[in-house]
Motif scaffolding. Structure first.
Motif, mmCIF file in Angstrom:
data_model
loop_
_atom_site.group_PDB
_atom_site.id
_atom_site.type_symbol
_atom_site.label_atom_id
_atom_site.label_comp_id
_atom_site.label_asym_id
_atom_site.label_seq_id
_atom_site.Cartn_x
_atom_site.Cartn_y
_atom_site.Cartn_z
ATOM 1 N N MET B 1 0.899 -0.878 -0.092
ATOM 2 C CA MET B 1 0.306 0.522 -0.522
ATOM 3 C C MET B 1 1.047 0.977 -0.194
ATOM 4 O O MET B 1 1.965 0.782 0.596
ATOM 5 N N SER B 2 0.121 2.053 0.236
ATOM 6 C CA SER B 2 1.068 3.265 -0.372
ATOM 7 C C SER B 2 0.809 4.191 0.477
ATOM 8 O O SER B 2 -0.312 5.077 0.419
ATOM 9 N N LEU B 3 1.374 4.757 1.420
ATOM 10 C CA LEU B 3 0.418 5.783 2.920
ATOM 11 C C LEU B 3 0.627 6.926 2.108
ATOM 12 O O LEU B 3 -0.318 8.125 2.422
ATOM 13 N N ASP B 4 1.924 7.512 1.347
ATOM 14 C CA ASP B 4 1.891 8.679 1.154
ATOM 15 C C ASP B 4 0.532 9.146 -0.024
ATOM 16 O O ASP B 4 -0.251 9.841 0.164
ATOM 17 N N ALA B 5 -0.078 7.956 -0.108
ATOM 18 C CA ALA B 5 -1.505 8.182 -1.220
ATOM 19 C C ALA B 5 -2.446 8.307 -0.134
ATOM 20 O O ALA B 5 -3.523 8.951 -0.437
ATOM 21 N N VAL B 6 -2.778 7.270 0.274
ATOM 22 C CA VAL B 6 -3.567 8.327 1.873
ATOM 23 C C VAL B 6 -3.840 9.082 2.336
ATOM 24 O O VAL B 6 -4.380 10.123 2.222
ATOM 25 N N LEU B 7 -2.415 9.425 2.550
ATOM 26 C CA LEU B 7 -2.338 10.629 3.189
ATOM 27 C C LEU B 7 -2.646 12.169 2.213
ATOM 28 O O LEU B 7 -3.641 13.239 2.946
ATOM 29 N N ALA B 8 -2.176 11.997 1.101
ATOM 30 C CA ALA B 8 -2.973 12.827 -0.385
ATOM 31 C C ALA B 8 -4.320 13.077 -0.048
ATOM 32 O O ALA B 8 -4.846 14.116 0.221
ATOM 33 N N ARG B 9 -4.492 11.515 -0.353
ATOM 34 C CA ARG B 9 -6.194 11.721 -0.102
ATOM 35 C C ARG B 9 -7.174 12.280 1.033
ATOM 36 O O ARG B 9 -7.968 13.071 1.031
ATOM 37 N N ILE B 10 -6.743 12.446 2.349
ATOM 38 C CA ILE B 10 -7.134 12.606 3.326
ATOM 39 C C ILE B 10 -7.110 13.974 2.900
ATOM 40 O O ILE B 10 -8.157 15.242 3.190
ATOM 41 N N ASP B 11 -6.039 14.493 2.679
ATOM 42 C CA ASP B 11 -5.669 16.077 2.487
ATOM 43 C C ASP B 11 -6.778 16.995 1.232
ATOM 44 O O ASP B 11 -7.429 17.799 1.676
ATOM 45 N N ASP B 12 -6.626 15.763 0.300
ATOM 46 C CA ASP B 12 -7.626 16.790 -0.727
ATOM 47 C C ASP B 12 -9.136 16.940 -0.675
ATOM 48 O O ASP B 12 -10.003 17.365 -0.501
ATOM 49 N N ASP B 13 -9.267 15.361 0.575
ATOM 50 C CA ASP B 13 -11.157 14.882 0.929
ATOM 51 C C ASP B 13 -11.360 15.980 2.633
ATOM 52 O O ASP B 13 -12.227 16.027 2.903
ATOM 53 N N LEU B 14 -10.631 16.789 2.735
ATOM 54 C CA LEU B 14 -10.004 17.587 3.846
ATOM 55 C C LEU B 14 -12.015 18.521 4.045
ATOM 56 O O LEU B 14 -12.818 18.620 4.898
ATOM 57 N N PRO B 15 -11.711 19.470 3.223
ATOM 58 C CA PRO B 15 -12.951 20.113 2.685
ATOM 59 C C PRO B 15 -14.500 19.659 2.393
ATOM 60 O O PRO B 15 -15.727 19.682 3.434
ATOM 61 N N ALA B 16 -14.509 18.066 2.028
ATOM 62 C CA ALA B 16 -16.109 17.407 1.750
ATOM 63 C C ALA B 16 -15.583 16.619 3.555
ATOM 64 O O ALA B 16 -16.825 16.344 4.386
ATOM 65 N N ALA B 17 -14.796 16.399 3.915
ATOM 66 C CA ALA B 17 -14.749 15.676 5.720
ATOM 67 C C ALA B 17 -15.208 16.610 6.407
ATOM 68 O O ALA B 17 -16.041 16.538 7.498
ATOM 69 N N THR B 18 -15.121 18.390 6.420
ATOM 70 C CA THR B 18 -15.507 19.036 6.931
ATOM 71 C C THR B 18 -16.963 19.417 7.694
ATOM 72 O O THR B 18 -17.650 19.724 8.205
ATOM 73 N N GLU B 19 -17.515 18.933 6.047
ATOM 74 C CA GLU B 19 -18.940 19.490 5.344
ATOM 75 C C GLU B 19 -19.595 18.084 6.235
ATOM 76 O O GLU B 19 -21.032 17.849 7.024
ATOM 77 N N ARG B 20 -19.113 16.739 6.333
ATOM 78 C CA ARG B 20 -19.610 15.501 6.723
ATOM 79 C C ARG B 20 -19.676 15.382 8.565
ATOM 80 O O ARG B 20 -20.692 15.615 8.944
ATOM 81 N N LEU B 21 -18.183 16.328 9.292
ATOM 82 C CA LEU B 21 -18.939 16.796 10.545
ATOM 83 C C LEU B 21 -19.502 17.829 10.817
ATOM 84 O O LEU B 21 -20.528 17.633 11.661
ATOM 85 N N LEU B 22 -19.903 18.223 10.027
ATOM 86 C CA LEU B 22 -20.551 19.570 10.852
ATOM 87 C C LEU B 22 -22.519 19.614 10.362
ATOM 88 O O LEU B 22 -23.000 19.869 10.890
ATOM 89 N N GLU B 23 -22.311 18.439 9.178
ATOM 90 C CA GLU B 23 -23.504 17.620 9.567
ATOM 91 C C GLU B 23 -23.504 16.644 10.575
ATOM 92 O O GLU B 23 -25.159 17.023 11.025
#
Lengths: 458, 458
Positions: B1-23
């Motif tokens: 697996m590629s940890l770096d790819a997962v971390l990058a995905r997390i960074d990219d998805d942060l705005p959407a993740a934040t929206e989910r938390l606000l919900e």
């Protein structure tokens, strides 16, 4: 004059005297509750009318609160001028459901210990106040005149702190000054020995609040590292007495006198049953200074008591709070020449020296009054004792009173008139409580006692 | 697996993740107030739907209180089976007037210390719970499968005492048992050092009421002769610590371990700023055992604190009562192998032996729980520490927690599953208070931390 004739007249008139007392007891003169303002006024009117009915010049006198009743009679004939003090107001009656009868529908009830007058104010103080009125009424009827100059002085705010008393005394000092102020608002020693209260303890009231952290903390997070003010306060309180029960404040015992031989002998003669006194409240061991007698502990020795303590969470269940503050109310009963202001200063200094780092203390003062003692050298005192002993068939005694009766001090300090505290209450009179009563014996022999005293000292 | 790819995905998805938390934060899931029962239910439904949305078999499971959410996913592949615990319920919001915004209308706010997510439950515990959900979501999107067997276990009663948790764990022990229970409900040491809490103090809660006279007395009449229960209680409390801050109960320190060299070194490395810790609450001097460090005082040493005291008159002004009773709530934080039942017995015995004649004591127990320590020998712990250090660029540490987290103990004792307490809260998150927030840094790096941990231990 014929004392026997006066006493006989008192005996004959007892049913009518009782009816008069019942009439006064029906007036709902609760001074602390504004709803009963007109009732207080009515009680004052009743007393004015009753005094006038047997020839005394009496008036209702306005104050910012409830009125005073003042009356004068009798010649300035070289005999002592006597002032008689009582109060016509009564305590509130709640909780009403604990009364076995309407507190303002008084009646004579038969009990195993004899007949009693039951109702609010029967003992405190309407029944006691009427003892000397009835004695004078009988005296006047039998003798036709008065043995000396007499002043009557009744207030209607004793149960609500007597706010008008001191100003009224100050404004009318010349009118009220007398040779003795006879105050009928106390009791018999152990309900059987007639007594004159000559020692009243003083009172110093202090409140301290100790602050450690600036806000309440979580005891998980801060427990073990943050100073806990309850612990600090507990240490302070625990240090106020040594293991012999002596108070440890520097200089505290300065001015505390030893008992005179006369008083020591009289008090031994009283055979105070401290086992019963303590047993009635579930205790057995006198908890004061170990080398003092029980009567000394309550009458002639100073004390330090914690009247209240609080800090942290006190509700149901548990909260792991480490509180910011803890506070206590502490009072000192003072005797002899103890100076409350010096004691306050030494107490505060001692506490402040005990405070650990990071703790501060705030103080509130709740009064500072010296003890008052009445010198009994004037022969009138011995005559009163004898008259009381003759009536009750028990040697009467000078006793102390653990509590404070501020009024007694006011007569002394404002009017320069020594207070003579004589009363006929009994320990089970339930004053301030439901089902208050006054023994018919207290009422009857109380009236007779005043006739004897009047005869003895005039 | 590629940890770096997962971390990058997390960074990219942060705005959407934040929206989910606000919900999730908009759902008013206050567990302690029955008025919000349907909201709690809605929060559970939201979590079930969210888990299902990225392929996890999840269900809402009924309890007598609010529902549990349980989900399973991933292969039994010889790697550790990980359980992830969080809670979807939140604290009440009063006093509402102290909030600067509607607590259930959450938003990102810019502050001097960076962006924060403001709203009730942002830190406790919805924001923390979402850190691992978002990590798994990113993992699944990048990798397409799961690294190990994973169980999600969310409750909705943590803020109201978790009444359904133990029965549910007992009934579903086989289903819930795992190799490690990852609990995301704690904070960073001093808001900057990522930490695994491995020492939790136990708690013994005791309440004692001392009775001296059977009823409240007048301190004038009885002061000096009657035993005062506040004095007795104060003496007892004052005697619980010696002048070195050590607790004096016989046998109290039995089972208290010394720090391991490893922990001692780690804790020295933390450079705990006790001056600031105490200074924030107005204190300066560590008040515990004089020969212990501040961190030992709050994490690895047992304590005895008075959480509440009360007796006599505590209202305004002064009342010269000599009270019948005084009581205190006292808690002990326990460590190592201290046995709360033995300590309770020794404490009660010590108090009873100190009671003077005429005093009695009544006891109430408010819980007795041992300390829990997590052994860290399993290599997974060292791997978690390293993963956390890598993410935060600060060496991570095993730390203690002065408070008690009962849930951690339940995983150990009921499920035989060692708890691993990792969380990203900061000291100024205002949990349980108005204006609760969760730093965007905590949320973002928290998600990334879980991805690293997952990578490291599977």
């Amino acid at each position: 004059m014929s004392l026997d004739a006066v006493l006989a007249r008192i005996d004959d008139d007892l049913p009518a005297a009782t009816e008069r007392l019942l009439e006064l007891l029906r007036i709902k003169s609760i001074s602390t509750d504004p709803a009963f303002k007109t009732d207080c006024d009515a009680a004052a009117d009743w007393l004015v009318a009753d005094l006038q009915s047997f020839g005394i010049e009496a008036q209702k006198r306005a104050t910012p609160g409830h009125p005073m009743v003042v009356g004068h009679v009798g010649p300035e004939n070289g005999k002592p001028h006597l002032l008689f003090y009582g109060h016509y107001d009564v305590q509130p009656v709640d909780p009403l459901n604990l009364w076995d009868r309407d507190p303002f529908d008084p009646a004579i009830e038969q009990t195993d210990a004899g007949p009693v007058i039951r109702g609010r104010g029967a003992a405190d103080d309407k029944g006691q106040l009427m003892t000397f009125l009835e004695a004078f009424r009988a005296w006047k009827e039998v003798e036709g005149d008065w043995p000396c100059r007499i002043t009557f002085f009744f207030e209607g705010e004793e149960e609500s702190g007597s706010p008008s008393l001191v100003p009224f005394m100050e404004e009318n000092a010349d009118e009220l000054r007398a040779d003795f102020a006879m105050i009928c608002d106390t009791g018999m020693f152990e309900s059987r020995t007639p007594s004159i209260v000559t020692m009243l303890r003083g009172l110093l009231g202090e409140e301290l609040t100790i602050t450690a952290p600036t806000k309440d903390l979580h005891s998980g997070m801060f427990g073990g590292i943050a100073m806990n003010p309850i612990r600090v306060l507990s240490r302070i309180i625990a240090s106020l007495h040594d293991d012999q029960g002596r108070i440890t404040i520097p200089g505290f015992y300065d001015g505390v006198p030893e008992l005179s031989d006369e008083l020591e002998a009289q008090w031994q003669g009283l055979a105070f049953d401290h086992s019963k006194f303590l047993g009635d409240v579930g205790l057995s061991v006198p908890a004061g200074e170990q080398d003092r007698t029980p009567l000394e502990m309550i009458w002639s020795r100073p004390t330090c008591e914690v009247n209240g303590i609080g800090g942290g969470y006190q509700g149901d269940g548990f909260k792991t709070v480490l509180p910011s503050q803890a506070s206590a109310k502490i009072s000192f009963r003072l005797v002899g020449d103890q100076d409350p202001l010096v004691i306050r200063e030494n107490f505060r200094k001692m506490v402040e020296e005990m405070l650990p780092a990071d703790c501060s203390v705030e103080w509130k003062s709740h009064g500072a009054g010296r003890a008052s003692g009445t010198p009994t050298e004037d022969p009138a005192f011995a005559k009163c004792l004898k008259a009381l002993g003759d009536e009750w068939n028990v040697p009467a005694a000078y006793i102390g009173c653990g509590g404070s009766i501020p009024i007694a001090g006011h007569f002394q300090t404002i009017l320069d008139t020594p207070p003579v505290l004589i009363g006929f209450g009994k320990d089970d009179d339930q004053i301030h409580s439901p089902n208050e009563k006054y023994d018919m014996e207290s009422f009857h022999k109380g009236i007779r006692s005043w006739a004897r005293i009047l005869d003895a000292i005039t």
